[in-house]
Design a protein around this motif. Structure first.
Motif, PDB file in Angstrom:
ATOM      1  N   ALA A 100      -7.213  -3.530   0.791  1.00  0.00           N
ATOM      2  CA  ALA A 100      -8.060  -2.410   1.192  1.00  0.00           C
ATOM      3  C   ALA A 100      -8.317  -2.392   2.690  1.00  0.00           C
ATOM      4  CB  ALA A 100      -9.389  -2.464   0.437  1.00  0.00           C
ATOM      5  N   LEU A 115      -8.709   0.912  -4.240  1.00  0.00           N
ATOM      6  CA  LEU A 115      -7.286   0.653  -4.443  1.00  0.00           C
ATOM      7  C   LEU A 115      -6.693   1.562  -5.509  1.00  0.00           C
ATOM      8  CD1 LEU A 115      -7.260  -3.245  -4.185  1.00  0.00           C
ATOM      9  CD2 LEU A 115      -6.506  -1.588  -2.466  1.00  0.00           C
ATOM     10  N   ALA A 163      -7.815  -8.185  -2.908  1.00  0.00           N
ATOM     11  CA  ALA A 163      -8.276  -6.798  -2.898  1.00  0.00           C
ATOM     12  C   ALA A 163      -8.796  -6.413  -1.524  1.00  0.00           C
ATOM     13  CB  ALA A 163      -9.354  -6.592  -3.960  1.00  0.00           C
ATOM     14  N   ARG A 204       0.816  -1.212   0.000  1.00  0.00           N
ATOM     15  CA  ARG A 204       0.000   0.000   0.000  1.00  0.00           C
ATOM     16  C   ARG A 204       0.855   1.269   0.000  1.00  0.00           C
ATOM     17  NH1 ARG A 204      -5.243   0.283   1.351  1.00  0.00           N
ATOM     18  NH2 ARG A 204      -4.800   2.274   2.399  1.00  0.00           N
TER      19      ARG A 204
END
Length: 272
Positions: free
Chosen positions: A145, A158, A141, A124
């Motif tokens: 997230a 994202l 995902a 991230r």
């Protein structure tokens, strides 16, 4: 023959030959690219699961990357299992100037964890903001997230990190319908999620399909395709490979997706 574009795969091995670097190199070769590689981890793996993981030290991964960059004109980088925050940071800092296709391999099909909270944070904070596109499945995902959500919702969330995102989807079956549709969701930063629909394939021989998809996407980009076209072509390639392996009986678990490419028969000389 024209010199092929080079795709550098940075990923782990799969001793069963279905996923990881085995899938990456076979796929880019089938699609007309030369595949180079940097090994991030050696796994003891088969169709039933991941039994052991031996991480490669970040310094050794860096040495492999430098060897490739010093000798070959890399067009696109495709990442798979990176395994540690140090390797994620290495890819971001040393390869971030190149188009990056990030397949965030965090959990194996068998459920084995291949990237914990520190790896997720490094994706991230360091890698996704520098990537061209990421290709998580729905569970990946959600992990990236940090919350639940639908595929289009997560793709948009994202994409806010700075890269395009394709959240890949499996077959969506309807009662009484012999066919199935898969919907991938593409979202560019600042844009709205776009559905990319393609036919599903009824098979359990699908081990390595995520790696194959991301590698096919990387190959398309290396040949100069637009992102959406490359994503559609990658889905079509995976569908054809799944159909080819749908009748296979290899392994005791989820069998490997086919990476076989039919070679032309040898030329037969006419008798004198």
């Amino acid at each position: 023959m024209l010199t092929p574009p080079v795709v550098l795969a940075v990923a782990g091995t799969d001793s069963g030959g279905a996923a990881g670097l085995a899938a990456d190199l076979a796929t880019v070769a089938a699609l007309g690219c030369h595949g180079a590689c940097a090994v991030t981890a050696v796994t003891a793996q088969d169709t039933t699961g991941v039994h052991a993981v031996h991480p490669v030290p970040a310094a050794t991964v860096a040495a492999q990357v430098e060897a490739v960059l010093g000798d070959l004109p890399v067009a696109v980088v495709k990442t798979g299992m990176l395994g540690s925050p140090e390797v994620v940071d290495l890819v971001a800092t040393r390869l971030g100037h190149l188009p990056l296709v990030v397949d965030p391999v965090l959990v194996a099909t068998s459920g084995a964890v291949l990237g914990g909270a520190a790896v997720v944070a490094a994706y991230r904070e360091a890698l996704l903001p520098r990537a061209l596109v990421a290709t998580p499945n729905l569970s990946e995902a959600r992990a990236l997230a940090g919350r639940d959500g639908s595929a289009p919702d997560l793709a948009a969330a994202l994409a806010d990190l700075g890269c395009a995102v394709v959240v890949t989807g499996g077959p969506e079956w309807r009662p009484g319908d012999p066919g199935a549709t898969c919907t991938d969701w593409l979202c560019r930063p600042g844009g709205a999620p776009v559905p990319l629909r393609h036919p599903g394939v009824a098979t359990t021989a699908d081990h390595g399909s995520g790696c194959t998809y991301a590698a096919a996407l990387a190959a398309g980009l290396a040949h100069g395709a637009d992102l959406e076209d490359a994503a559609g072509d990658a889905a079509a390639f995976v569908g054809a490979r799944l159909a080819a392996s749908s009748g296979w009986r290899l392994g005791r678990g989820r069998g490997p997706v086919s990476h076989l490419v039919q070679a032309p028969p040898p030329t037969q000389e006419e008798p004198a």
